[in-house]
Design a protein around this motif. Structure first.
Motif, PDB file in Angstrom:
ATOM      1  N   PRO A 365       0.817  -1.229   0.000  1.00 37.52           N
ATOM      2  CA  PRO A 365       0.000   0.000   0.000  1.00 37.52           C
ATOM      3  C   PRO A 365       0.841   1.264   0.000  1.00 37.52           C
ATOM      4  O   PRO A 365       0.481   2.255  -0.633  1.00 37.52           O
ATOM      5  CB  PRO A 365      -0.826  -0.133   1.290  1.00 37.52           C
ATOM      6  CG  PRO A 365      -0.901  -1.606   1.545  1.00 37.52           C
ATOM      7  CD  PRO A 365       0.410  -2.176   1.067  1.00 37.52           C
ATOM      8  N   GLU A 366       1.962   1.233   0.724  1.00 35.00           N
ATOM      9  CA  GLU A 366       2.826   2.408   0.754  1.00 35.00           C
ATOM     10  C   GLU A 366       3.407   2.699  -0.635  1.00 35.00           C
ATOM     11  O   GLU A 366       3.468   3.853  -1.072  1.00 35.00           O
ATOM     12  CB  GLU A 366       3.967   2.198   1.761  1.00 35.00           C
ATOM     13  CG  GLU A 366       3.525   2.125   3.215  1.00 35.00           C
ATOM     14  CD  GLU A 366       2.941   0.769   3.591  1.00 35.00           C
ATOM     15  OE1 GLU A 366       3.042  -0.185   2.769  1.00 35.00           O
ATOM     16  OE2 GLU A 366       2.358   0.664   4.685  1.00 35.00           O
ATOM     17  N   MET A 367       3.839   1.634  -1.335  1.00 34.57           N
ATOM     18  CA  MET A 367       4.391   1.814  -2.668  1.00 34.57           C
ATOM     19  C   MET A 367       3.307   2.235  -3.655  1.00 34.57           C
ATOM     20  O   MET A 367       3.521   3.104  -4.503  1.00 34.57           O
ATOM     21  CB  MET A 367       5.050   0.518  -3.144  1.00 34.57           C
ATOM     22  CG  MET A 367       5.785   0.634  -4.480  1.00 34.57           C
ATOM     23  SD  MET A 367       7.185   1.771  -4.427  1.00 34.57           S
ATOM     24  CE  MET A 367       8.342   0.804  -3.451  1.00 34.57           C
ATOM     25  N   GLN A 368       2.117   1.662  -3.529  1.00 30.66           N
ATOM     26  CA  GLN A 368       1.019   2.007  -4.440  1.00 30.66           C
ATOM     27  C   GLN A 368       0.614   3.463  -4.281  1.00 30.66           C
ATOM     28  O   GLN A 368       0.215   4.117  -5.255  1.00 30.66           O
ATOM     29  CB  GLN A 368      -0.171   1.089  -4.179  1.00 30.66           C
ATOM     30  CG  GLN A 368       0.078  -0.354  -4.593  1.00 30.66           C
ATOM     31  CD  GLN A 368      -0.978  -1.310  -4.093  1.00 30.66           C
ATOM     32  OE1 GLN A 368      -2.002  -0.890  -3.545  1.00 30.66           O
ATOM     33  NE2 GLN A 368      -0.737  -2.604  -4.263  1.00 30.66           N
ATOM     34  N   ALA A 369       0.748   3.991  -3.087  1.00 30.18           N
ATOM     35  CA  ALA A 369       0.385   5.395  -2.851  1.00 30.18           C
ATOM     36  C   ALA A 369       1.340   6.348  -3.564  1.00 30.18           C
ATOM     37  O   ALA A 369       1.001   7.509  -3.801  1.00 30.18           O
ATOM     38  CB  ALA A 369       0.384   5.681  -1.347  1.00 30.18           C
TER      39      ALA A 369
END
Length: 456
Positions: A365-369
């Protein structure tokens, strides 16, 4: 450099040339004086090399001299290994087996330290785009060797089938196609035939009236006269826009193996006359003249009068507005879905597909953000919902958004970058046979063929 090595290099220079070469040119290439060159030629002749010529006229090595080479260099071994691997992956079974046998023979005579270079996997050949072949390529190669006429049943890009008798002269192996070149008795001209579209074939007893080498020279001459870097392309359209836009020169900069196909399709939908300038990767695409058009040194781009537009989605939007008579954009108050999906395809679908094809997706999720498109799965799900049950992505008629969205879906299905979901296949089935797209595809295929054969 030892004299033995110098004599060997001189022999290799002569082997590479089919026509007489002057002593001065050989001396320059060898880095020796003309007097030394004459002595070396005499030494090779004394060893039995049949070198014809004389000082002031030129020299040529007659075929048949079998003085063995001293040894392959590391670069020569890598070139042979890489070329053989390409043949194994890209040609027919017979040539593939022959390439493997040739590598085994070379390996058997190499010293151990050089044999490891031949077997090294540092240089790889990736998978090509495989198409089903109805006719074995060995049959086509046999017709070439025997110089006999060839009868084929051929299906063109529109699905029309014809019976042809051709005089085969060359078979080209390209990354995306295998192409047979020959004189077509039906069209009375040289033609290029995609081998995956040859549905049946057999060799005839009759021979062409001219030898294959003569036909090759004639064919190459037609390529030289037709393959120009700037190609004017016009057609009669049932719906030609009129007005001030028509008075401006419209130039399309592209490479037939690029995203330029998206803009090419859009230009055909517009119906306005335009000219094509083909740009080659790494050369004319990076030349100062073209960098003034697109500083990124990429295609596609268009120049419409004094206006320059780059990026495929922007070109689609611009052309729809510049030629409103073509009806490729909704009314301004109804452009919500039109802009949304046109630029969703450019800003989310394309980067998500590109990263996914390269084997990388934002995993957490952090990378997708940190990525505008979030995740590949989310993008594909949103795209599937956008086209589900709809003939067009932005309303009840075809628009420029369908050109871009359709191009992304068609590309994804073709190369396996997106799953063959029913929503995608149903939408693409309504796009792939549009006359404008077929015209653009046929013209791009001709440009790619000319470009490839010109470099052959």
């Amino acid at each position: 450099m030892s004299r033995t090595h110098r004599l060997f290099e001189l022999l290799q220079m002569l082997r590479r040339r089919r026509r007489p070469v002057s002593g001065a040119e050989l001396a320059r290439e060898a880095g020796v004086s003309l007097r030394t060159l004459y002595r070396d030629i005499a030494a090779l002749q004394a060893m039995g090399a049949e070198i014809d010529g004389e000082p002031g006229v030129g020299y040529v090595l007659r075929p048949g001299f079998l003085l063995p080479p001293l040894m392959f260099s590391e670069e020569e071994i890598e070139a042979l290994a890489l070329g053989a691997k390409w043949v194994v992956r890209r040609t027919d079974d017979a040539l593939s087996q022959a390439a493997g046998n040739a590598l085994a023979k070379i390996s058997a005579v190499l010293p151990r330290e050089l044999r490891t270079r031949l077997e090294d996997d540092a240089l790889l050949v990736g998978p090509g785009w495989e198409r089903p072949q109805h006719v074995e390529l060995t049959l086509l190669r046999r017709a070439l060797r025997q110089e006999r006429k060839f009868a084929i049943s051929y299906r063109d890009e529109k699905g029309a089938r014809t019976q042809r008798v051709i005089w085969p002269i060359a078979l080209g192996f390209f990354e995306s196609a295998r192409v047979l070149v020959g004189w077509c008795e039906l069209r009375r001209a040289f033609r290029h035939f995609r081998t995956d579209r040859i549905e049946a074939a057999h060799i005839l007893d009759a021979r062409p009236p001219r030898r294959r080498q003569a036909l090759v020279r004639e064919w190459r001459q037609t390529m030289l006269t037709e393959a120009d870097s700037s190609i004017a392309y016009s057609r009669s359209a049932s719906r030609k826009p009129k007005g001030k836009s028509m008075a401006k020169e419209l130039v399309f900069y592209t490479n037939p193996q690029s995203r330029g196909m998206i803009a090419h399709w859009m230009l055909e939908e517009v119906g306005a006359p335009y000219s094509i300038e083909v740009k080659d990767y790494g050369t004319t695409m990076k030349a100062p003249e073209y960098l003034a058009i697109n500083p990124m040194g990429k295609v596609p781009a268009i120049r419409h009068g004094e206006t320059v537009v780059t990026e495929a989605a922007a070109i689609c939007a611009y052309l729809a507005d510049a030629f409103p008579e073509a009806g490729l954009a909704p009314e301004p108050e109804a452009r919500g879905d039109y802009y949304r999906w046109l630029f969703f395809a450019a800003g989310c679908v394309e980067p998500a597909m590109s990263n996914h094809a390269a084997g990388w997706d934002p995993a957490t999720p952090e990378m997708q953000a940190r990525f505008g498109y979030g995740s590949y799965a989310a993008v594909i799900d949103a795209l599937a919902k956008a086209v589900a049950g709809r003939r067009y992505v932005a309303g009840d008629r075809f628009t420029a958004a369908d050109v871009y969205v359709g191009s992304m879906i068609g590309f994804g299905l073709r190369f396996g970058v997106i799953d063959k979901r029913p929503e995608f296949e149903a939408y693409w089935s309504g796009m792939e046979n549009r006359p404008a797209r077929l015209r653009a595809g046929a013209e791009a295929e001709k440009l790619a063929s000319k470009q490839a054969w010109a470099a052959a």
